[in-house]
Design a protein around this motif. Structure first.
Motif, PDB file in Angstrom:
ATOM      1  N   LYS A   1       0.832  -1.206   0.000  1.00 53.10           N
ATOM      2  CA  LYS A   1       0.000   0.000   0.000  1.00 53.10           C
ATOM      3  C   LYS A   1       0.869   1.259   0.000  1.00 53.10           C
ATOM      4  CE  LYS A   1      -4.297  -1.513   2.250  1.00 53.10           C
ATOM      5  NZ  LYS A   1      -5.169  -1.333   3.440  1.00 53.10           N
ATOM      6  N   ALA A   2       1.932   1.241   0.802  1.00 54.91           N
ATOM      7  CA  ALA A   2       2.838   2.390   0.851  1.00 54.91           C
ATOM      8  C   ALA A   2       3.563   2.552  -0.480  1.00 54.91           C
ATOM      9  CB  ALA A   2       3.845   2.220   1.991  1.00 54.91           C
TER      10      ALA A   2
ATOM     11  N   GLY B   1       4.049   5.601  -3.633  1.00 53.37           N
ATOM     12  CA  GLY B   1       5.371   6.145  -3.918  1.00 53.37           C
ATOM     13  C   GLY B   1       6.186   6.476  -2.685  1.00 53.37           C
ATOM     14  N   LYS B   2       5.895   5.811  -1.567  1.00 50.09           N
ATOM     15  CA  LYS B   2       6.614   6.094  -0.320  1.00 50.09           C
ATOM     16  C   LYS B   2       7.679   5.031  -0.075  1.00 50.09           C
ATOM     17  CE  LYS B   2       3.490   9.284   0.175  1.00 50.09           C
ATOM     18  NZ  LYS B   2       3.797  10.672  -0.248  1.00 50.09           N
TER      19      LYS B   2
ATOM     20  N   MET C   1       6.952  -8.604  -2.395  1.00 51.44           N
ATOM     21  CA  MET C   1       7.170  -7.291  -1.775  1.00 51.44           C
ATOM     22  C   MET C   1       8.408  -6.604  -2.357  1.00 51.44           C
ATOM     23  SD  MET C   1       6.327  -8.581   2.076  1.00 51.44           S
ATOM     24  CE  MET C   1       6.979  -7.185   2.993  1.00 51.44           C
ATOM     25  N   ILE C   2       9.496  -7.369  -2.496  1.00 49.74           N
ATOM     26  CA  ILE C   2      10.744  -6.807  -3.017  1.00 49.74           C
ATOM     27  C   ILE C   2      10.575  -6.345  -4.457  1.00 49.74           C
ATOM     28  CG2 ILE C   2      13.133  -7.349  -3.633  1.00 49.74           C
ATOM     29  CD1 ILE C   2      13.159  -9.263  -1.195  1.00 49.74           C
ATOM     30  N   SER C   3       9.998  -7.203  -5.287  1.00 51.93           N
ATOM     31  CA  SER C   3       9.842  -6.857  -6.702  1.00 51.93           C
ATOM     32  C   SER C   3       8.835  -5.728  -6.886  1.00 51.93           C
ATOM     33  CB  SER C   3       9.416  -8.094  -7.512  1.00 51.93           C
ATOM     34  OG  SER C   3       8.160  -8.575  -7.078  1.00 51.93           O
ATOM     35  N   TYR C   4       7.817  -5.675  -6.047  1.00 49.65           N
ATOM     36  CA  TYR C   4       6.793  -4.630  -6.156  1.00 49.65           C
ATOM     37  C   TYR C   4       7.385  -3.261  -5.822  1.00 49.65           C
ATOM     38  CZ  TYR C   4       2.000  -2.844  -6.149  1.00 49.65           C
ATOM     39  OH  TYR C   4       0.830  -2.170  -6.456  1.00 49.65           O
ATOM     40  N   CYS C   5       8.199  -3.202  -4.770  1.00 50.96           N
ATOM     41  CA  CYS C   5       8.828  -1.932  -4.402  1.00 50.96           C
ATOM     42  C   CYS C   5       9.797  -1.480  -5.493  1.00 50.96           C
ATOM     43  CB  CYS C   5       9.551  -2.065  -3.063  1.00 50.96           C
ATOM     44  SG  CYS C   5       8.416  -2.131  -1.637  1.00 50.96           S
ATOM     45  N   GLN C   6      10.510  -2.420  -6.099  1.00 54.74           N
ATOM     46  CA  GLN C   6      11.404  -2.079  -7.211  1.00 54.74           C
ATOM     47  C   GLN C   6      10.609  -1.532  -8.388  1.00 54.74           C
ATOM     48  OE1 GLN C   6      13.364  -5.862  -7.756  1.00 54.74           O
ATOM     49  NE2 GLN C   6      15.007  -5.392  -6.307  1.00 54.74           N
TER      50      GLN C   6
ATOM     51  N   LYS D   1       7.763  -0.025  -8.293  1.00 59.26           N
ATOM     52  CA  LYS D   1       7.192   1.278  -7.964  1.00 59.26           C
ATOM     53  C   LYS D   1       8.267   2.345  -7.740  1.00 59.26           C
ATOM     54  CE  LYS D   1       2.886  -0.003  -8.060  1.00 59.26           C
ATOM     55  NZ  LYS D   1       1.919   0.587  -9.019  1.00 59.26           N
ATOM     56  N   GLY D   2       9.532   1.954  -7.781  1.00 61.95           N
ATOM     57  CA  GLY D   2      10.620   2.911  -7.633  1.00 61.95           C
ATOM     58  C   GLY D   2      10.820   3.420  -6.218  1.00 61.95           C
TER      59      GLY D   2
END
Length: 334
Positions: free
Chosen positions: A80-81, A85-86, A104-109, A111-112
């Motif tokens: 969600k964060a 973009g947080k 989680m790791i790939s999703y944050c990557q 989303k930048g």
């Protein structure tokens, strides 16, 4: 740097307090479904209390958010964060399954945004010093290590710890600290063997790690220990032994009847004799990594590897058989 904290329990309080002390950091909000808990922490830290994650993210100025929620909620709120973009600083363990952690790791990557996992033991001065001595070759070629971590049962303070499906017990929630440190010290793990005994108020585990180098680490973890929270580590090599015991760093030792029972009423947070608590150093490091686009001392991939070892230990404890790593493609029994 504007930061916010989701979850106002023990770890959320630690994160919020340290953020309020960090220079160049502004704590813009804290959030918890328990309104009284959120209000109390917000009042103490002179920030704004929110009772909805969505409300806080919409109304507060936020560059990075700390996720200090029960483990089974980590994935949901990290993603969600990231959607907003947080940057994310999430308490350990990263997740309950390898699939969730990898997503989680790939999703944050994708989303930048940066994802940091709070394996705080690497920031304890005494453990960092132990690692420096090992790296210097003071003990010689690695041989056998013994690590121990014992404390009261957190289930007496927070009921979710008693639900094995949500916490995965002492190996996942407490011993993972020593698992991460042992891997940091000795490298990749090849095989895991574990014993685990759980009851209503006790959770005890013995885990043996065999490393690719041939070194061995024996880990002991105990929730429900009748004494004070304590840790110890011993690394033996061909040239010597390096030892660390949390009790040795206390300048004054006071043993008081009933003290252990009283401490069981709250989730215990490891202490260190350093000037600032290790969580301060950890959060300061993560904030610096965001500001300067640096690689952290402990990466999300490190957290993934620690989780893999934990899951191998849990499978070994269930089957009574050693488990080989990696776990991808199923669990292979040695």
């Amino acid at each position: 740097m504007k930061v916010a904290v989701v979850g106002c329990g023990t770890m959320g309080t630690v994160h919020g307090t340290d953020y309020s002390l960090l220079p160049g950091v502004e704590l813009t909000g804290v959030c918890d479904l328990d309104r009284e808990t959120a209000r109390d922490l917000a009042g103490h830290l002179e920030t704004i209390a929110y009772f909805s994650f969505e409300d806080m993210m919409a109304e507060a100025e936020i560059d990075a958010v700390s996720i200090a929620l029960p483990t089974h909620l980590h994935k949901e709120y990290v993603m969600k964060a990231a959607d907003l973009g947080k940057h994310v600083i999430c308490e350990k363990p990263i997740a309950l399954t390898l699939e969730d952690a990898e997503e989680m790791i790939s999703y944050c990557q994708e989303k930048g945004v940066r994802l940091f996992i709070g394996h705080v033991v690497r920031f304890f001065p005494e453990y960092a010093d132990l690692k420096r001595k090992l790296d210097s070759g003071a003990a010689g070629e690695p041989g056998v290590a013994h690590l121990k971590r014992v404390g009261s049962h957190p289930g007496t303070a927070k009921d979710w710890y008693n639900d094995f499906d949500k916490s995965h017990g002492v190996i996942m929630d407490m011993m993972i600290h020593d698992i991460d440190f042992a891997r940091w010290a000795y490298g990749e793990v090849r095989e895991v063997f574990a014993l685990n005994r759980r009851s209503a108020d006790q959770d005890y585990a013995l885990v043996t790690l065999r490393f690719e180098s041939g070194a061995i680490a024996n880990l002991e973890g105990h929730w429900g220990y009748p004494g004070a929270f304590s840790t110890a580590a011993e690394f033996a090599g061909k040239s010597g032994i390096i030892r660390m015991n949390s009790g040795d760093s206390n300048s004054l030792k006071l043993l008081r009847k009933g003290a252990a029972k009283a401490s069981a009423s709250r989730v215990q947070v490891p202490k260190s004799p350093s000037y600032q608590d290790p969580y301060y150093y950890e959060l300061e490091h993560f904030i610096t990594c965001i500001r300067e686009d640096k690689e952290p001392l402990v990466t999300a991939e490190d957290a993934l590897r620690a989780l893999e070892i934990v899951l191998a230990a849990l499978e070994s404890a269930r089957t009574g058989q050693p488990v080989r790593l990696p776990l991808k493609g199923g669990i292979a029994h040695a």
